[in-house]
Design an enzyme around this catalytic site. Structure first.
Site, PDB file in Angstrom:
ATOM      1  N   HIS A  99      94.540   3.313  56.541  1.00 25.96           N
ATOM      2  CA  HIS A  99      95.162   2.801  58.179  1.00 25.96           C
ATOM      3  C   HIS A  99      95.122   4.921  58.593  1.00 25.96           C
ATOM      4  CE1 HIS A  99      97.140  -0.529  58.529  1.00 25.96           C
ATOM      5  NE2 HIS A  99      97.269  -0.672  57.367  1.00 25.96           N
ATOM      6  N   GLU A 151      95.249   5.333  61.796  1.00 28.07           N
ATOM      7  CA  GLU A 151      97.128   5.923  62.330  1.00 28.07           C
ATOM      8  C   GLU A 151      97.537   6.325  61.931  1.00 28.07           C
ATOM      9  OE1 GLU A 151      95.888   2.906  61.719  1.00 28.07           O
ATOM     10  OE2 GLU A 151      97.352   1.985  61.488  1.00 28.07           O
ATOM     11  N   CYS A 163      92.086  -2.306  58.892  1.00 25.10           N
ATOM     12  CA  CYS A 163      92.602  -3.318  57.734  1.00 25.10           C
ATOM     13  C   CYS A 163      92.295  -4.998  58.534  1.00 25.10           C
ATOM     14  CB  CYS A 163      93.696  -2.352  58.186  1.00 25.10           C
ATOM     15  SG  CYS A 163      95.029  -3.273  56.265  1.00 25.10           S
TER      16      CYS A 163
END
Lengths: 258, 944
Positions: free
Chosen positions: A222, A224, A94
């Site tokens: 993302h 994660e 990002c």
């Protein structure tokens, strides 16, 4: 071995904690290091195996997302070049992807001379939604080992994610050189420019890039945010042995050092 | 030497999507067709040469791929209709600040930096149209201005006024009130008390002292109405705060760590890696600033409530942000907007952008919220912002500072921002408000707050603080006043770093500049503090120190400007007495209808597209709900992640399965019918929200927020009854209220218009489940499941329902339920969820059970076929503590039906249709996709 991960933090970075956790879940050792500690010489990036530019709003996304941090990172030009040349990995997620492109590291390692830019979403505002990302068959990167052709569900959350090149030929070259790492796909699993499958209008649905060595990955969504079962928006429908979609990317990075 | 200012203009060369957005908004909102609009961003740099400006433009300010720049020259010269808009001097502009700091960091000797935007149109636009677009959409004259010529000097330099001595001892009552009006906002009784204090001292007052008293005694900080003695219908009653405290004492919940004594309430949550954690909760209003400047108001509201969390105990980490908006009709005619007020539509888009731009930058997920529209919110919106934090219990309580401990301020510089914010927010809105109190409006800088919080958590973990608090309303005066209350404090105002020179002493002291926190620290830790602050680029300074004098002593450049007894400051405020009288509500009528003549399909379609019900997805998508990786159930759920969740479920600790469940309830129109029953309804909705997701009723904690009109004898009786209702419910269900904040100024007054905004009571609930896997979501899961309606429909009145509103009536009775029955329902649902019997659930809320069921179907992409008796009430009554439940199977259904509190009304279907039958046949047969379209459409137009 457990690779050592440096999560860079500075004003406005805000996905550092969960990104560090994702690497830890994958078997790495992660440490948050403030940019000031690197600039002062207290910490040295060469002591780490994986350099992570995590998500957030570095310096408020003022001027242009990633711009001010990229400008500050030019002070570390030599260290970065050395890092890139070693047996090391870099990921930008990002805001981190915005930093890597603005720096010029992605896709062609032209530090200080960017080739691509991540521009405002077509709808002119921040957008948070789950997207389906396809990893092209031909892309080759340690980050994406065994993922070619697969579709991952990952959350996108950004305002400036539309990939722009100076010319159409340069855009095509990203495909020709097999540098496209992720594409937003529609309900038929086809790369798409259509909202909402593609939240920003990026041409051919490009959502992530690698550099020519494959060791550097940049992506808007993302990973994660999908490393544990409960992260998945439909986790209640998943089989017991489901492996979270995003975790594989971090595990690949750890595997690279083993 | 003339001041040298370089102008760098930057434009997009790849098509700026904001141009399309503005064109759309101009068409939608102002009904003006625009074909050509170009936007230029301008940076003004003072004190640099043109060569330097060129380097800066090339290397920092313009992107070589997507942008072009010009130095001291104009783009789009053929676009002659143009307007350049900038923030007024002294207003926080985060981007200008970032650029300025970065230029200094890069070695440029820049003196000042400013940013503006030029909007360029061509001649198709008339001057009148341009002026309308400018004033209605592009500019807010509270904080911005039009640049008609290039700026001559960007440095703000105010003329500071010396500290005044106010001859308060000799003032008449009229003079006292003149001093109070528009500045101190104190009552005559309070002004007289202050006058007597100075008479006793034998001296006159410094302005700094009066300002400090006004801040501390303001409704906003002092909660005088809630503390006041109450005479209700001639009988003396317990104060409202007394009711709340009594309830908490009676409940005596073992998990409550702190309540009403800190910036937020704290309850015990879970253990992870051997550390016990608590959750901090807080919600407060930010109405007046949001009415004047919705963007800045929502930003600073968000910034303020998350500072409350960060300033709890010795410091907490924010884990979620919530916002609740009660607004006027966004489709109202512009000419009906009252003087001094903004159009509700502008407030709607402004507040959302403010929350978005602050919350997202902070990296705090915004995962719960709601909207309520009513025309009477037009003149004064209700903007409620809330936040949750997580804190190791060992840091959850503040310590007491000792003599010699330093007061250290961290974060932003101080300017004239928000002077009189605390006192102003306690005043009603008038047509003059927008001119008189512009100092009350400001813009926030999230990045300043973020780095300050990161720094403070690191310092907390080093155990350097005795206490930490935020600078909110009243600025340093409140922060130091509270922390030094027991000891005394000596303050040196000349140490305060200023945004620009020229602030008078009282302004430095009460300024509400954002992003500042104050800690008390033993002096020996100063070196460690310095090191960590440098690492995080956080500015800090020593504001003063704790004494043992029990006095507040303030110096500015060596001159004494304040010397007050802490005791008088904190306990000297005279207790008010409020007289409240119950009155009969006039003009209430029930809606008239004949059950057999209703077109149930049309009614359902109307209600599902009502703005209060319609999908808020266009807003939710602009907020980051996934950051921090803690979201189990966010604001949207279901197969395509587009159904409403009602509440939210989070897993805030990486190494614990414990889930935090969030919910809230309010329905302003109900309080207009009956504030006792309406407040209970809000309580039940908050409870039902968390119960439906799997919350444990024994571990549920509450926040109360009353947002009431300016107190009058009649509306105070409603307020008191509301407080009675809430505290009764909390005692009965053993759910302690541990935090809250009131705002009693929702009134608009001008020469000939007087509007009391609907009184709002918002109840927020936080519940716990030790295992996130034992929470559920509201989306229908499979075909063939029994659908139960669980609830008590004996008092299923239609008052305040959207069904009644559709028939033009408010109604006379609010739907109610017996507390015993509700308790039984809550526990049975909780247990059935834990057993796995219930696979999806949602509480019946606005619109009634049919709307709840449709929303569950939209989320799960399933259908349903149900059979109902007593059609209108069953489908459309907004019954509290009622639920739609999807059961695992018939056996599971039977176990709940046995309770006689639930009935099976039908089953889920794989065909996505909404089918409702009565004893004669189908009364509703609609495609879920059609209903989904109606539900999703209404909100989109405001945000394209």
């Amino acid at each position: 071995m457990k690779p050592k991960v440096l999560i860079l933090i500075t004003d406005g970075i805000n996905c550092n904690v969960e990104t560090g956790r994702a690497f830890e879940l994958a078997g790495a050792v992660s440490e948050e290091v403030h940019l000031n500690m690197i600039l002062s010489g207290e910490k040295n990036i060469s002591d780490y195996d994986i350099l992570v530019f995590s998500g957030g709003f570095s310096y408020g996304d003022d001027v242009k997302s990633g711009k001010i941090l990229a400008h500050n990172l030019l002070k570390l030009k030599d260290e970065l070049l050395q890092f890139i040349q070693g047996k090391k990995l870099i990921i930008g997620i990002c805001n981190g992807f915005q930093v890597l492109t603005t720096l010029g590291i992605l896709p062609y390692n032209n530090l200080g001379n960017p080739d691509v830019s991540l521009y405002w979403n077509d709808n002119a505002h921040f957008e948070c939604r789950w997207v389906d990302l396809k990893i092209p068959e031909n892309v080759n990167s340690p980050w994406l080992k065994d993922l070619n052709g697969r579709i991952l569900k990952i959350q996108a959350a950004h305002a400036e994610g539309k990939l722009i090149t100076k010319t159409d030929n340069e855009y095509q070259a990203l495909f020709d050189k097999e540098l496209v790492a992720f594409q937003y796909v529609d309900e038929n699993k086809e790369p798409t420019e259509k909202y909402p499958f593609n939240p920003n209008g990026s041409k051919a649905g490009v959502a992530g890039l690698i550099d020519i060595t494959g060791k550097i990955l940049g992506m808007m969504p993302h990973p994660e945010r999908n490393v544990e079962k409960f992260h998945h928006p439909n986790f209640r429908d998943l089989p017991v042995d489901h492996e979270p979609d995003g975790l594989k990317i971090f595990q690949n990075a750890v595997d690279y050092f083993n | 030497m003339p001041v040298q200012i370089q102008k760098i203009s930057v434009i997009s060369k790849v098509g700026d999507p904001k141009e399309k957005h503005f064109k759309h908004q101009i068409k939608e909102f102002l009904n003006t067709d625009i074909h050509h609009l170009k936007i230029i961003k301008n940076f003004y740099l003072q004190g640099l040469s043109e060569t330097e400006a060129t380097d800066i433009a090339k290397n920092i300010l313009a992107c070589p791929i997507t942008e072009e720049y010009l130095i001291n020259d104009d783009f789009y010269k053929d676009h002659t209709k143009r307007t350049e808009i900038a923030f007024q001097p002294g207003v926080m502009n985060p981007e200008a600040e970032t650029v300025h700091d970065n230029l200094i960091d890069s070695g440029y000797k820049v003196q000042a930096t400013a940013v503006s935007f030029t909007y360029c149109f061509i001649n198709e636009l008339s001057d009148v149209e341009l002026s309308t677009i400018k004033n209605r959409l592009l500019m807010n004259s509270q904080i911005q201005m039009e640049l008609l010529a290039p700026p001559k000097n960007l440095l703000v330099n105010l003329h500071s006024e010396k500290t005044q001595i106010i001859p308060i001892r000799t003032m008449t009552d009229e003079e006292l009130m003149e001093l109070s009006d528009y500045k101190l906002f104190l009552t005559l009784k309070e002004m007289r008390t202050i006058k007597d204090y100075y008479k006793k001292l034998g001296r006159d007052a410094f302005d700094v002292e009066l300002e400090t008293l006004a801040q501390t005694w303001s409704e906003h900080c002092g909660h005088k109405t809630f503390k006041a003695k109450v005479i209700l219908d001639g009988q003396e009653k317990r104060s409202i705060i007394g009711l709340v405290r009594d309830a908490e004492k009676e409940i005596n919940h073992p998990d409550v760590i702190s309540k009403f004594e800190d910036n937020s309430g704290v309850f015990r949550f879970a253990e992870a890696d051997g550390v016990e954690y608590g959750i901090c909760i807080k919600a407060e209003t930010h109405n007046s600033p949001s009415g004047l400047d919705p963007y800045g108001g929502a930003m600073t509201g968000t910034g303020g409530v998350i500072r409350d969390i960060a300033g709890t105990g010795k410091g907490a980490k924010n884990i979620s942000s919530i916002n609740i908006f009660c607004l006027g009709d966004p489709d109202m005619d512009i000419k009906d907007v009252l003087p001094g007020c903004l159009h509700p539509r502008r407030i709607l888009t402004g507040v959302i952008e403010g929350v978005r731009d602050y919350g997202n930058r902070m990296g705090i997920p915004t995962n719960n919220g709601s909207f309520h529209f009513h025309k009477d919110f037009g003149p004064k919106p209700t903007v409620l912002v809330g936040a949750d934090g997580i804190i190791p219990l060992k840091y959850a309580k503040k310590g007491q500072c000792k003599k010699g401990d330093l007061f250290i301020s961290f974060g932003g510089k101080t300017g004239q921002d928000g002077i009189h914010g605390a006192t102003f927010s306690s005043a009603e809105m008038t047509e003059k408000t927008s001119q008189l109190n512009s100092g009350a409006v400001q813009i926030g800088n999230a990045i300043e707050e973020k780095r300050t919080f990161d720094c403070l958590i690191e310092l907390r973990n080093m155990d350097l603080f005795t206490a930490l608090t935020d600078c909110g309303a009243g600025g340093y005066s409140s922060a130091v006043g509270e922390m030094g209350e027991k000891t005394g404090a000596e303050v040196h105002l000349e140490n305060i770093p200023l945004k620009y020179p020229g602030l008078s002493s009282f302004e430095k002291w009460i300024s509400e500049s954002q992003e500042r926190m104050v800690a008390t620290v033993p002096e020996e830790h100063l070196n460690k503090i310095d090191k960590v602050c440098k690492k995080y680029n956080v500015e800090y300074f020593v504001l003063g120190k704790a004494t043992d004098t029990k006095r507040l002593t303030i110096y500015d450049d060596g001159e004494l400007v304040c010397d007050l007894d802490m005791e008088f400051l904190h306990d000297g405020q005279p207790l008010e007495t409020i007289t409240a009288t119950t009155y009969k509500k006039e003009g209430l009528k029930d809606a008239e209808y004949y059950e057999e003549e209703i077109d149930y399909e049309e009614a359902t379609k109307d209600i599902i597209s009502h703005l209060n019900i319609a999908s808020k997805e266009p807003v939710i998508r602009q907020y980051d709900h996934g950051v921090q990786g803690t979201c189990v159930e966010g604001p949207l759920c279901g197969k395509n992640n587009d159904g409403p969740t009602g509440g939210a479920v989070m897993k805030p600790l990486a190494n614990s399965d414990a889930a935090l469940i969030l919910g809230h309830g309010l329905n302003p129109v109900l309080n207009r019918i009956d504030s006792y029953a309406g407040s209970l309804w809000a309580y039940y909705e908050a409870m039902s929200n968390v119960i439906a997701l799997g919350g444990d009723p024994d571990r549920t904690f509450m926040i109360e927020n009353h947002i009431w009109p300016k107190p009058t004898e009649t509306n105070l009786s409603d307020l008191y009854k509301s407080a009675m209702a809430l505290t009764k419910a909390c005692k009965f269900f053993k759910t302690p209220i541990i935090s809250g904040k009131d705002s009693l100024s929702s009134t608009y007054k001008s020469k000939d218009i007087f509007i009391e905004v609907p009184p709002v009571v918002c109840v927020s609930a936080r519940s716990v489940n030790d295992d996130w896997k034992k929470t559920i979501s509201p989306d229908l899961k499979k075909a063939g499941s029994p659908i139960l309606l669980m609830g008590d429909y004996n008092q299923a009145f239609l008052g305040g329902s959207i069904f009644s509103e559709r028939l033009g009536q408010l109604g006379t009775r609010v739907p109610e339920i017996k507390m015993e029955t509700a308790k039984d329902i809550f526990y049975r649902i909780y247990e059935s969820i834990q057993k796995g019997d219930i696979i999806s659930a949602s509480d019946v809320s606005e619109g009634g059970s049919i709307i709840t069921l449709i929303e569950m179907a939209i989320a799960g992409k399933k259908g349903f076929n149900i059979q109902v008796k007593d059609k209108v009430r069953t489908l459309f009554a907004e019954v509290p503590a009622a639920f739609i439940l999807e059961m695992k199977d018939l056996n599971a259904a039977d176990r709940l039906i046995e309770s006689e509190l639930a009935v099976q009304i039908g089953t889920t279907t794989s065909i996505p249709k909404a089918i409702v039958n009565d004893h004669k046949g189908k009364i509703i047969d609609l495609e879920i996709s059609e209903l989904e379209k109606l539900w999703k459409e209404p909100f989109t137009k405001y945000f394209d």
